[in-house]
Design a protein around this motif. Sequence first.
Motif, PDB file in Angstrom:
ATOM      1  N   ARG A 112       0.831  -1.210   0.000  1.00 18.28           N
ATOM      2  CA  ARG A 112       0.000   0.000   0.000  1.00 18.28           C
ATOM      3  C   ARG A 112       0.863   1.257   0.000  1.00 18.28           C
ATOM      4  O   ARG A 112       0.559   2.236  -0.697  1.00 18.28           O
ATOM      5  CB  ARG A 112      -0.926  -0.010   1.216  1.00 18.28           C
ATOM      6  CG  ARG A 112      -2.136  -0.925   1.077  1.00 18.28           C
ATOM      7  CD  ARG A 112      -2.894  -1.029   2.377  1.00 18.28           C
ATOM      8  NE  ARG A 112      -4.196  -1.708   2.197  1.00 18.28           N
ATOM      9  CZ  ARG A 112      -5.002  -2.032   3.208  1.00 18.28           C
ATOM     10  NH1 ARG A 112      -4.626  -1.765   4.468  1.00 18.28           N
ATOM     11  NH2 ARG A 112      -6.153  -2.630   2.965  1.00 18.28           N
ATOM     12  N   LYS A 113       1.938   1.228   0.764  1.00 17.76           N
ATOM     13  CA  LYS A 113       2.830   2.397   0.801  1.00 17.76           C
ATOM     14  C   LYS A 113       3.550   2.576  -0.530  1.00 17.76           C
ATOM     15  O   LYS A 113       3.685   3.703  -1.031  1.00 17.76           O
ATOM     16  CB  LYS A 113       3.843   2.240   1.929  1.00 17.76           C
ATOM     17  CG  LYS A 113       3.238   2.317   3.325  1.00 17.76           C
ATOM     18  CD  LYS A 113       4.291   2.078   4.388  1.00 17.76           C
ATOM     19  CE  LYS A 113       3.681   2.112   5.790  1.00 17.76           C
ATOM     20  NZ  LYS A 113       4.703   1.824   6.841  1.00 17.76           N
ATOM     21  N   LEU A 114       4.002   1.473  -1.126  1.00 18.00           N
ATOM     22  CA  LEU A 114       4.733   1.572  -2.379  1.00 18.00           C
ATOM     23  C   LEU A 114       3.847   2.114  -3.505  1.00 18.00           C
ATOM     24  O   LEU A 114       4.315   2.873  -4.361  1.00 18.00           O
ATOM     25  CB  LEU A 114       5.293   0.200  -2.785  1.00 18.00           C
ATOM     26  CG  LEU A 114       6.361  -0.417  -1.863  1.00 18.00           C
ATOM     27  CD1 LEU A 114       6.736  -1.801  -2.350  1.00 18.00           C
ATOM     28  CD2 LEU A 114       7.589   0.474  -1.761  1.00 18.00           C
ATOM     29  N   THR A 115       2.580   1.722  -3.506  1.00 12.28           N
ATOM     30  CA  THR A 115       1.679   2.126  -4.580  1.00 12.28           C
ATOM     31  C   THR A 115       0.825   3.339  -4.225  1.00 12.28           C
ATOM     32  O   THR A 115      -0.016   3.756  -5.027  1.00 12.28           O
ATOM     33  CB  THR A 115       0.744   0.950  -4.946  1.00 12.28           C
ATOM     34  OG1 THR A 115       0.063   0.513  -3.758  1.00 12.28           O
ATOM     35  CG2 THR A 115       1.538  -0.208  -5.531  1.00 12.28           C
ATOM     36  N   SER A 116       1.036   3.888  -3.019  1.00 12.09           N
ATOM     37  CA  SER A 116       0.254   5.052  -2.548  1.00 12.09           C
ATOM     38  C   SER A 116      -1.242   4.750  -2.553  1.00 12.09           C
ATOM     39  O   SER A 116      -2.062   5.555  -3.003  1.00 12.09           O
ATOM     40  CB  SER A 116       0.546   6.287  -3.425  1.00 12.09           C
ATOM     41  OG  SER A 116       1.920   6.595  -3.441  1.00 12.09           O
ATOM     42  N   LEU A 117      -1.608   3.579  -2.027  1.00 15.60           N
ATOM     43  CA  LEU A 117      -3.014   3.170  -1.957  1.00 15.60           C
ATOM     44  C   LEU A 117      -3.381   2.794  -0.527  1.00 15.60           C
ATOM     45  O   LEU A 117      -3.666   1.632  -0.208  1.00 15.60           O
ATOM     46  CB  LEU A 117      -3.268   1.974  -2.893  1.00 15.60           C
ATOM     47  CG  LEU A 117      -3.017   2.186  -4.384  1.00 15.60           C
ATOM     48  CD1 LEU A 117      -3.108   0.872  -5.139  1.00 15.60           C
ATOM     49  CD2 LEU A 117      -4.011   3.196  -4.949  1.00 15.60           C
ATOM     50  N   PRO A 118      -3.377   3.748   0.389  1.00 11.15           N
ATOM     51  CA  PRO A 118      -3.692   3.437   1.790  1.00 11.15           C
ATOM     52  C   PRO A 118      -5.133   2.956   1.947  1.00 11.15           C
ATOM     53  O   PRO A 118      -6.051   3.489   1.329  1.00 11.15           O
ATOM     54  CB  PRO A 118      -3.476   4.774   2.495  1.00 11.15           C
ATOM     55  CG  PRO A 118      -3.659   5.804   1.427  1.00 11.15           C
ATOM     56  CD  PRO A 118      -3.145   5.188   0.169  1.00 11.15           C
ATOM     57  N   ASP A 119      -5.305   1.926   2.768  1.00 12.28           N
ATOM     58  CA  ASP A 119      -6.633   1.381   3.107  1.00 12.28           C
ATOM     59  C   ASP A 119      -7.376   0.800   1.905  1.00 12.28           C
ATOM     60  O   ASP A 119      -8.597   0.595   1.979  1.00 12.28           O
ATOM     61  CB  ASP A 119      -7.507   2.456   3.768  1.00 12.28           C
ATOM     62  CG  ASP A 119      -6.863   3.024   5.030  1.00 12.28           C
ATOM     63  OD1 ASP A 119      -6.244   2.240   5.768  1.00 12.28           O
ATOM     64  OD2 ASP A 119      -6.978   4.242   5.250  1.00 12.28           O
ATOM     65  N   GLU A 120      -6.682   0.534   0.806  1.00 14.19           N
ATOM     66  CA  GLU A 120      -7.358   0.007  -0.380  1.00 14.19           C
ATOM     67  C   GLU A 120      -7.023  -1.468  -0.586  1.00 14.19           C
ATOM     68  O   GLU A 120      -6.056  -2.000  -0.051  1.00 14.19           O
ATOM     69  CB  GLU A 120      -6.990   0.824  -1.623  1.00 14.19           C
ATOM     70  CG  GLU A 120      -7.484   2.271  -1.557  1.00 14.19           C
ATOM     71  CD  GLU A 120      -7.466   2.947  -2.917  1.00 14.19           C
ATOM     72  OE1 GLU A 120      -7.376   2.236  -3.939  1.00 14.19           O
ATOM     73  OE2 GLU A 120      -7.544   4.195  -2.955  1.00 14.19           O
ATOM     74  N   ALA A 121      -7.867  -2.122  -1.382  1.00 12.10           N
ATOM     75  CA  ALA A 121      -7.680  -3.538  -1.708  1.00 12.10           C
ATOM     76  C   ALA A 121      -8.321  -3.813  -3.057  1.00 12.10           C
ATOM     77  O   ALA A 121      -9.104  -3.008  -3.576  1.00 12.10           O
ATOM     78  CB  ALA A 121      -8.289  -4.430  -0.631  1.00 12.10           C
ATOM     79  N   THR A 122      -7.972  -4.956  -3.629  1.00 10.36           N
ATOM     80  CA  THR A 122      -8.551  -5.378  -4.902  1.00 10.36           C
ATOM     81  C   THR A 122      -9.705  -6.357  -4.682  1.00 10.36           C
ATOM     82  O   THR A 122     -10.740  -6.272  -5.325  1.00 10.36           O
ATOM     83  CB  THR A 122      -7.484  -6.032  -5.787  1.00 10.36           C
ATOM     84  OG1 THR A 122      -6.415  -5.091  -6.008  1.00 10.36           O
ATOM     85  CG2 THR A 122      -8.055  -6.451  -7.130  1.00 10.36           C
ATOM     86  N   TYR A 123      -9.511  -7.263  -3.747  1.00  6.80           N
ATOM     87  CA  TYR A 123     -10.584  -8.185  -3.376  1.00  6.80           C
ATOM     88  C   TYR A 123     -10.353  -8.674  -1.958  1.00  6.80           C
ATOM     89  O   TYR A 123      -9.256  -8.541  -1.396  1.00  6.80           O
ATOM     90  CB  TYR A 123     -10.706  -9.357  -4.349  1.00  6.80           C
ATOM     91  CG  TYR A 123      -9.488 -10.242  -4.462  1.00  6.80           C
ATOM     92  CD1 TYR A 123      -9.317 -11.369  -3.657  1.00  6.80           C
ATOM     93  CD2 TYR A 123      -8.495  -9.977  -5.416  1.00  6.80           C
ATOM     94  CE1 TYR A 123      -8.213 -12.183  -3.780  1.00  6.80           C
ATOM     95  CE2 TYR A 123      -7.383 -10.800  -5.552  1.00  6.80           C
ATOM     96  CZ  TYR A 123      -7.249 -11.899  -4.725  1.00  6.80           C
ATOM     97  OH  TYR A 123      -6.139 -12.706  -4.838  1.00  6.80           O
ATOM     98  N   LEU A 124     -11.398  -9.214  -1.352  1.00  7.34           N
ATOM     99  CA  LEU A 124     -11.334  -9.735   0.006  1.00  7.34           C
ATOM    100  C   LEU A 124     -11.704 -11.208  -0.014  1.00  7.34           C
ATOM    101  O   LEU A 124     -12.599 -11.632  -0.757  1.00  7.34           O
ATOM    102  CB  LEU A 124     -12.294  -8.985   0.938  1.00  7.34           C
ATOM    103  CG  LEU A 124     -11.919  -7.548   1.315  1.00  7.34           C
ATOM    104  CD1 LEU A 124     -12.335  -6.578   0.215  1.00  7.34           C
ATOM    105  CD2 LEU A 124     -12.567  -7.127   2.625  1.00  7.34           C
ATOM    106  N   ILE A 125     -11.005 -11.988   0.814  1.00  6.98           N
ATOM    107  CA  ILE A 125     -11.228 -13.429   0.872  1.00  6.98           C
ATOM    108  C   ILE A 125     -11.953 -13.763   2.173  1.00  6.98           C
ATOM    109  O   ILE A 125     -11.566 -13.300   3.249  1.00  6.98           O
ATOM    110  CB  ILE A 125      -9.904 -14.194   0.784  1.00  6.98           C
ATOM    111  CG1 ILE A 125      -9.186 -13.859  -0.531  1.00  6.98           C
ATOM    112  CG2 ILE A 125     -10.131 -15.700   0.892  1.00  6.98           C
ATOM    113  CD1 ILE A 125      -7.825 -14.491  -0.667  1.00  6.98           C
ATOM    114  N   ARG A 126     -12.994 -14.566   2.053  1.00  5.06           N
ATOM    115  CA  ARG A 126     -13.822 -14.912   3.209  1.00  5.06           C
ATOM    116  C   ARG A 126     -13.405 -16.266   3.793  1.00  5.06           C
ATOM    117  O   ARG A 126     -13.100 -17.203   3.059  1.00  5.06           O
ATOM    118  CB  ARG A 126     -15.301 -14.973   2.797  1.00  5.06           C
ATOM    119  CG  ARG A 126     -16.271 -15.249   3.947  1.00  5.06           C
ATOM    120  CD  ARG A 126     -17.714 -15.240   3.461  1.00  5.06           C
ATOM    121  NE  ARG A 126     -18.046 -16.429   2.696  1.00  5.06           N
ATOM    122  CZ  ARG A 126     -18.505 -17.565   3.241  1.00  5.06           C
ATOM    123  NH1 ARG A 126     -18.652 -17.660   4.543  1.00  5.06           N
ATOM    124  NH2 ARG A 126     -18.784 -18.590   2.464  1.00  5.06           N
TER     125      ARG A 126
END
Length: 389
Positions: free
Chosen positions: A200-214
């Motif tokens: 997240r830090k490297l890509t500057s995407l704090p608190d973000e995700a692409t998908y979540l696994i249940r």
Amino acid sequence: MLLIRPAIKNILGGGMRTWLNMAVLSFTFVLIVLYNGITDGWVQESRRETIQWETGQGQLWHSDYDRFDIFSIQEAHGVIPEKLQPAIAAHTYTPILVSLGVIYPQGRLQNVMLKGIDPEQSILNIPSKQLKSSGDEIVTLIGKRMAQAAKLKKGDRVMVRWRDRNGTFDAREVLISDVFDTKVASVDEGQLWFNLEDLRKLTSLPDEATYLIRSANGPVVSDVEGWHYKDLKFLLADLDMMLKGERIEMAIIFTVLLSIGLLALFDTQVLSIFRRQKEIGTYIALGMTPRRVAGLFTLEGTTYSILGILFGALWGTPILIWFARAGISMPEMDDMGIAIGNALYPVYEPSSVLLNIFIIVSLSALISYLPARKIAKQNVVYALKGKIS
């Protein structure tokens, strides 16, 4: 009971013919059970490994994410909805962030997929705890296939280049903290696993995700703020389609093997009726109707199949048990993306075995009746003279 006694007596008096029929039918039965067991074992292992390493019990995708569209992955991410934060805190859902990058092992260029995962997660079997780092150094995980392709090993350092959310390219050297071994190629080939917060830090995407696994204990959430739930039926559709093709192949082999066994039985019954014409006439002279005589021959053929199954169970059970414990060695299938190890362990489902027995006995009865049905249509006078045409 009137038909059973002469049927068994005729079978026991058949000598070598009886043993040959039993041997062919028993070999066919054991081979069919073994092949079904291999297929069932492959199905169960493939589904189990894919669930444990990749899909979990379901996933929640960002609306722009498509795992088959490599060009959309870079932009397929978003802030995780507030509604899902309690489930993430309880570790019943774990977020995955996906980005694209390039590595330069030994000066070569290789495109890779960068994936961020929580080191504390326990939903997938990926050894994410190895991603805990101390200091400023960034550590990563790779699979065995990826290590072989990039010629990397545990403890190596490699240069990684990526693009952040602003389109700016950056590069940094990362440490390969571990190399894991998995049967699921889709979490291994061409992938670098990062600590989620590091990526997240490297890509500057704090608190973000692409998908979540249940996880199995996670609540099933329908569409939430642009995130769409995908169940196992959807996630395993490719695997199910491939296994469906395997089922078709199994049905063809099943038909060929069964045809060999039933052909031997059919020839035996035809020859038996031809050679026992006077015996048939005697039965009719003693008051047995032609239909009951046909039933006698049908019962004999059916008894052959039952004895063949019992004989096959006698000598085949130890062999089948040994295969189930020792497994069957398989060739390397890393490049095929099949979730299977170096050995395949057959699984013998009782329902599958019983279905095979029912099919073999039923078809044996049918095959035995076909040549015997002509007896029911014969003139009694010709039957007494032993002239069955």
